[in-house]
Design a protein around this motif. Structure first.
Motif, PDB file in Angstrom:
ATOM      1  N   HIS A   1     -12.290  25.520  -9.082  1.00 21.55           N
ATOM      2  CA  HIS A   1     -11.781  25.403 -10.251  1.00 21.55           C
ATOM      3  C   HIS A   1     -11.226  24.270 -10.830  1.00 21.55           C
ATOM      4  N   ARG A   2     -11.950  23.910 -11.974  1.00 22.62           N
ATOM      5  CA  ARG A   2     -11.885  22.114 -12.354  1.00 22.62           C
ATOM      6  C   ARG A   2     -10.104  22.465 -12.228  1.00 22.62           C
ATOM      7  N   ASP A   3      -9.129  22.564 -12.807  1.00 20.54           N
ATOM      8  CA  ASP A   3      -7.832  22.977 -13.311  1.00 20.54           C
ATOM      9  C   ASP A   3      -6.905  22.943 -11.675  1.00 20.54           C
ATOM     10  N   ASP A   4      -7.673  23.647 -10.974  1.00 21.54           N
ATOM     11  CA  ASP A   4      -7.018  23.534  -8.902  1.00 21.54           C
ATOM     12  C   ASP A   4      -7.217  22.419  -8.744  1.00 21.54           C
TER      13      ASP A   4
ATOM     14  N   VAL B   1      -7.132  19.441 -10.315  1.00 22.49           N
ATOM     15  CA  VAL B   1      -5.883  19.010 -10.840  1.00 22.49           C
ATOM     16  C   VAL B   1      -4.918  18.625 -10.332  1.00 22.49           C
ATOM     17  N   ALA B   2      -4.565  20.055 -10.383  1.00 25.19           N
ATOM     18  CA  ALA B   2      -3.195  20.671  -9.675  1.00 25.19           C
ATOM     19  C   ALA B   2      -2.404  20.010  -7.953  1.00 25.19           C
ATOM     20  N   ALA B   3      -4.084  20.022  -7.674  1.00 31.23           N
ATOM     21  CA  ALA B   3      -3.744  19.589  -6.396  1.00 31.23           C
ATOM     22  C   ALA B   3      -3.928  18.028  -6.247  1.00 31.23           C
ATOM     23  N   PHE B   4      -3.951  17.356  -7.137  1.00 30.70           N
ATOM     24  CA  PHE B   4      -4.159  15.859  -7.068  1.00 30.70           C
ATOM     25  C   PHE B   4      -3.229  15.266  -7.201  1.00 30.70           C
ATOM     26  N   ALA B   5      -2.353  16.072  -8.409  1.00 34.51           N
ATOM     27  CA  ALA B   5      -1.218  15.949  -8.877  1.00 34.51           C
ATOM     28  C   ALA B   5      -0.414  15.924  -7.911  1.00 34.51           C
ATOM     29  N   ARG B   6      -0.375  17.253  -7.310  1.00 33.71           N
ATOM     30  CA  ARG B   6       0.675  17.474  -6.643  1.00 33.71           C
ATOM     31  C   ARG B   6       0.409  16.275  -5.057  1.00 33.71           C
ATOM     32  N   ALA B   7      -0.703  16.011  -5.051  1.00 33.69           N
ATOM     33  CA  ALA B   7      -0.965  15.479  -3.493  1.00 33.69           C
ATOM     34  C   ALA B   7       0.208  14.056  -3.557  1.00 33.69           C
ATOM     35  N   THR B   8       0.234  13.039  -5.357  1.00 31.99           N
ATOM     36  CA  THR B   8       0.814  12.376  -5.821  1.00 31.99           C
ATOM     37  C   THR B   8       2.587  12.149  -5.429  1.00 31.99           C
ATOM     38  N   VAL B   9       3.088  13.586  -5.474  1.00 32.69           N
ATOM     39  CA  VAL B   9       4.396  13.672  -5.749  1.00 32.69           C
ATOM     40  C   VAL B   9       4.715  14.410  -3.960  1.00 32.69           C
ATOM     41  N   ASP B  10       3.996  15.126  -3.352  1.00 34.07           N
ATOM     42  CA  ASP B  10       3.852  15.861  -2.284  1.00 34.07           C
ATOM     43  C   ASP B  10       3.799  15.205  -0.609  1.00 34.07           C
ATOM     44  N   ASP B  11       5.400  14.368  -0.108  1.00 38.59           N
ATOM     45  CA  ASP B  11       4.278  13.889   1.008  1.00 38.59           C
ATOM     46  C   ASP B  11       4.267  14.893   2.090  1.00 38.59           C
ATOM     47  N   ALA B  12       4.265  16.058   1.945  1.00 39.22           N
ATOM     48  CA  ALA B  12       4.099  16.525   3.083  1.00 39.22           C
ATOM     49  C   ALA B  12       1.921  16.617   3.400  1.00 39.22           C
ATOM     50  N   LEU B  13       1.135  15.930   1.396  1.00 37.22           N
ATOM     51  CA  LEU B  13       0.185  16.447   1.591  1.00 37.22           C
ATOM     52  C   LEU B  13      -0.452  14.873   2.078  1.00 37.22           C
ATOM     53  N   ALA B  14      -0.830  14.633   3.394  1.00 36.82           N
ATOM     54  CA  ALA B  14      -1.903  13.500   3.937  1.00 36.82           C
ATOM     55  C   ALA B  14      -3.058  13.901   4.743  1.00 36.82           C
ATOM     56  N   GLY B  15      -3.563  12.851   4.649  1.00 39.03           N
ATOM     57  CA  GLY B  15      -5.245  13.390   5.791  1.00 39.03           C
ATOM     58  C   GLY B  15      -6.347  14.381   4.817  1.00 39.03           C
TER      59      GLY B  15
ATOM     60  N   LEU C   1     -10.376  20.906  -0.667  1.00 38.27           N
ATOM     61  CA  LEU C   1     -10.512  21.530  -2.331  1.00 38.27           C
ATOM     62  C   LEU C   1     -11.603  22.591  -2.231  1.00 38.27           C
ATOM     63  N   VAL C   2     -11.009  23.877  -2.009  1.00 35.40           N
ATOM     64  CA  VAL C   2     -11.533  24.493  -2.156  1.00 35.40           C
ATOM     65  C   VAL C   2     -11.189  25.914  -2.342  1.00 35.40           C
ATOM     66  N   ALA C   3     -11.983  27.196  -3.220  1.00 38.17           N
ATOM     67  CA  ALA C   3     -10.709  27.880  -3.519  1.00 38.17           C
ATOM     68  C   ALA C   3     -10.817  29.208  -2.630  1.00 38.17           C
ATOM     69  N   PRO C   4     -10.369  29.799  -2.003  1.00 38.85           N
ATOM     70  CA  PRO C   4      -9.449  30.621  -1.015  1.00 38.85           C
ATOM     71  C   PRO C   4     -10.476  31.583  -1.160  1.00 38.85           C
ATOM     72  N   GLU C   5     -11.438  31.834  -2.529  1.00 38.41           N
ATOM     73  CA  GLU C   5     -12.285  33.431  -2.527  1.00 38.41           C
ATOM     74  C   GLU C   5     -13.669  32.558  -1.396  1.00 38.41           C
ATOM     75  N   LEU C   6     -14.004  32.973  -0.536  1.00 41.28           N
ATOM     76  CA  LEU C   6     -15.635  33.171   0.625  1.00 41.28           C
ATOM     77  C   LEU C   6     -16.311  34.068  -0.486  1.00 41.28           C
ATOM     78  N   VAL C   7     -17.584  32.173  -0.560  1.00 37.73           N
ATOM     79  CA  VAL C   7     -18.982  33.306  -1.354  1.00 37.73           C
ATOM     80  C   VAL C   7     -20.455  32.800  -0.705  1.00 37.73           C
ATOM     81  N   ARG C   8     -21.038  33.627  -0.460  1.00 32.55           N
ATOM     82  CA  ARG C   8     -22.518  33.437  -0.058  1.00 32.55           C
ATOM     83  C   ARG C   8     -23.220  32.861  -1.392  1.00 32.55           C
TER      84      ARG C   8
END
Length: 182
Positions: A84-87, A89-103, A107-114
């Protein structure tokens, strides 16, 4: 083996594929990675199909569904990675401040669907049927090499985000599609 036949979960540690979008992604990530040599932390977001109101790839899918002509693409057995778009945006925002996010970061939802399940869920969200298939040969004729992205998919999981405790706002498809501008 077709890409869509592989049910092993794909994490950020797995090698990229060889189809058109995988090659584009590899080239794009190689350019971004050049900044690492300069000491810059680089986060390489690997986006699934982004769902949300107001357009995007989903907008092209809505027209046939609204006309009652929606359905699976090809066999429908291929995995479809979405978020979802909101997720996003939230992941990109977190990536700007969380040094643990690298590499690389899937960026996909945890629910797997066919793809077939996705088509049914979209039909339900729009209160429309979802039984008219789009044959693989027709998609290849209309979309060329890009059709392979729609016809083959693997179950991509957000391993890195999950490991870091990322809280998805809309982790299941039904909730994500409720927010679609139908």
């Amino acid at each position: 083996m077709e890409l869509g036949d592989d049910d092993d979960h794909v994490t950020e540690a797995d090698p990229p594929g060889e189809h058109f979008l995988a090659r584009v992604c590899k080239a794009w990530e190689a350019e971004a990675s050049a900044a690492e040599a300069l000491g810059v932390r680089v986060v390489r977001m690997r986006l699934g199909l982004v769902l949300g109101p107001g357009g995007g790839a989903l907008a092209a899918m809505l027209r046939p569904f609204k006309l009652g002509l929606g359905g699976r693409l090809g066999s429908g057995q291929q995995w479809l990675s979405w978020i979802h778009r909101d997720d996003v945006v939230a992941a990109f925002a977190r990536a700007t401040v969380d040094d643990a996010l690298a590499g690389p970061v899937n960026l996909v939802a945890p629910e797997l669907v066919r793809q077939r399940e996705f088509a049914r869920a979209l039909g339900r969200a729009l209160h429309r049927p979802a039984f008219v298939p789009a044959p693989a040969f027709a998609l290849r004729a209309m979309l060329g090499e890009f059709a392979e992205y729609l016809l083959h998919g693997r179950p991509v999981v957000p391993a890195r985000l999950t490991e870091l405790g990322f809280a998805f706002a809309r982790p299941d498809l039904r909730a994500a599609l409720e927010d679609v501008d139908a």
